[in-house]
Design a protein around this motif. Sequence first.
Motif, PDB file in Angstrom:
ATOM      1  N   TYR A 140      82.313  17.719 -46.342  1.00 19.58           N
ATOM      2  CA  TYR A 140      81.590  16.701 -45.533  1.00 19.58           C
ATOM      3  C   TYR A 140      80.904  17.770 -44.169  1.00 19.58           C
ATOM      4  O   TYR A 140      79.884  17.415 -44.022  1.00 19.58           O
ATOM      5  CB  TYR A 140      82.584  15.999 -44.956  1.00 19.58           C
ATOM      6  N   VAL A 141      81.863  18.592 -43.935  1.00 16.00           N
ATOM      7  CA  VAL A 141      81.041  19.487 -42.615  1.00 16.00           C
ATOM      8  C   VAL A 141      80.141  20.393 -43.386  1.00 16.00           C
ATOM      9  O   VAL A 141      78.882  20.251 -42.721  1.00 16.00           O
ATOM     10  CB  VAL A 141      82.186  20.494 -42.102  1.00 16.00           C
ATOM     11  N   LEU A 142      79.955  20.994 -44.543  1.00 20.33           N
ATOM     12  CA  LEU A 142      78.939  21.517 -44.784  1.00 20.33           C
ATOM     13  C   LEU A 142      77.691  20.784 -45.087  1.00 20.33           C
ATOM     14  O   LEU A 142      76.704  21.118 -45.019  1.00 20.33           O
ATOM     15  CB  LEU A 142      79.418  22.425 -46.293  1.00 20.33           C
ATOM     16  N   GLU A 143      78.002  19.324 -45.630  1.00 14.78           N
ATOM     17  CA  GLU A 143      76.713  18.557 -45.838  1.00 14.78           C
ATOM     18  C   GLU A 143      76.132  18.196 -44.632  1.00 14.78           C
ATOM     19  O   GLU A 143      74.899  18.055 -44.713  1.00 14.78           O
ATOM     20  CB  GLU A 143      77.185  17.443 -46.674  1.00 14.78           C
ATOM     21  N   LYS A 144      76.959  18.072 -43.804  1.00 13.49           N
ATOM     22  CA  LYS A 144      76.189  17.741 -42.524  1.00 13.49           C
ATOM     23  C   LYS A 144      75.501  18.867 -41.953  1.00 13.49           C
ATOM     24  O   LYS A 144      74.476  18.876 -41.168  1.00 13.49           O
ATOM     25  CB  LYS A 144      77.493  17.238 -41.363  1.00 13.49           C
ATOM     26  N   GLY A 145      76.030  20.231 -42.129  1.00 12.91           N
ATOM     27  CA  GLY A 145      75.349  21.361 -41.544  1.00 12.91           C
ATOM     28  C   GLY A 145      74.116  21.562 -42.540  1.00 12.91           C
ATOM     29  O   GLY A 145      73.066  21.879 -42.111  1.00 12.91           O
TER      30      GLY A 145
END
Length: 237
Positions: free
Chosen positions: A114-119
Motif C-alpha cells: 500500500y505504501v509503495l503504491e502510494k509512493g
Amino acid sequence: MQPQSSGLAKWTPSSNELINVLAMAVGGDPEAKELMTTHCNALTPVVAMHPEKPQLSVMRKEDPAMCQKALGLAIMRMTELINVTNTLTLDQADDLIARISGTYYYLRLDEILYVLEKGINGKYGRTFNTLDASVVMEWIEKYDVNERTQKAIELARSTQEEKTKSLSKEELAEFYKKAGIPNQNPFVDNSHIRTAKKVATADQDYRNFRAQYYQKMKEAQAQQTTEPIHEDNADPA
C-alpha cells in the motif's frame, strides 16, 4: 492460484499466493502485473492491516528467506514502476529490506505494498529523481504516523466498545472499576425505573467515561512516533 482477469476486484490472496503472483508480476507476466496493480490500488489501511494477515515479524520468524523475498519483490516492483534516474542498487535494496523488517516489523506485507503504491503514485511527495532507502523509509513513517496509527486506535476503540456491550453485569462493574468509574453501566437501559435526575447523572457519568477513554486514546496516539501499536503479540525479535 492462477490469476484470472475476470476476478481481479474480488481477489483475496493468502500470503503465499500474494508472493507467488508478485514474483510473476516482477518476472514480466502481464496478467500477474494487472492483478497486482488492481490489488494494490484496492488496498486501504484497514484492509492492509487486517489481523488475519501475518505481520512481518511473524513471516520472518516462520520463514526468514520468504519474508526477505516478499519485501525484495515488493521493492523490485516499485523500482520498475517509478521513473527516476538515481534508483536503488542491489546492495541498497538489501539494506532497505533489513531496515523495513527491523524497524516496521509490526506491519504486514499488504501495508508495505500500500505504501509503495502510494509512493509510486506520488502521494507522499516528489522524489526529485532519486529513490533510496531514506525516501522509502520516509514514506513508511508518514503512513505509520498519519494513517495507520489513527486507524489502529479507531479499530481498538470499536473492539473495546463492542466488548463492553457483551459483558455481564459483574464484568461491566469490573471494567468500569479499572477505568476509574466504579459501579457504572451506561449501556444498560434502566429508563423505566430511573427518575429524571438519575438519568441526567448516568448520562454525565457516561460522558465523563468517554472523555477519559478518548484522552487515553490521544495519549496512546502521541506515543506512536516512538512506540508503535503492537498487534497480534508481535515478536520484535
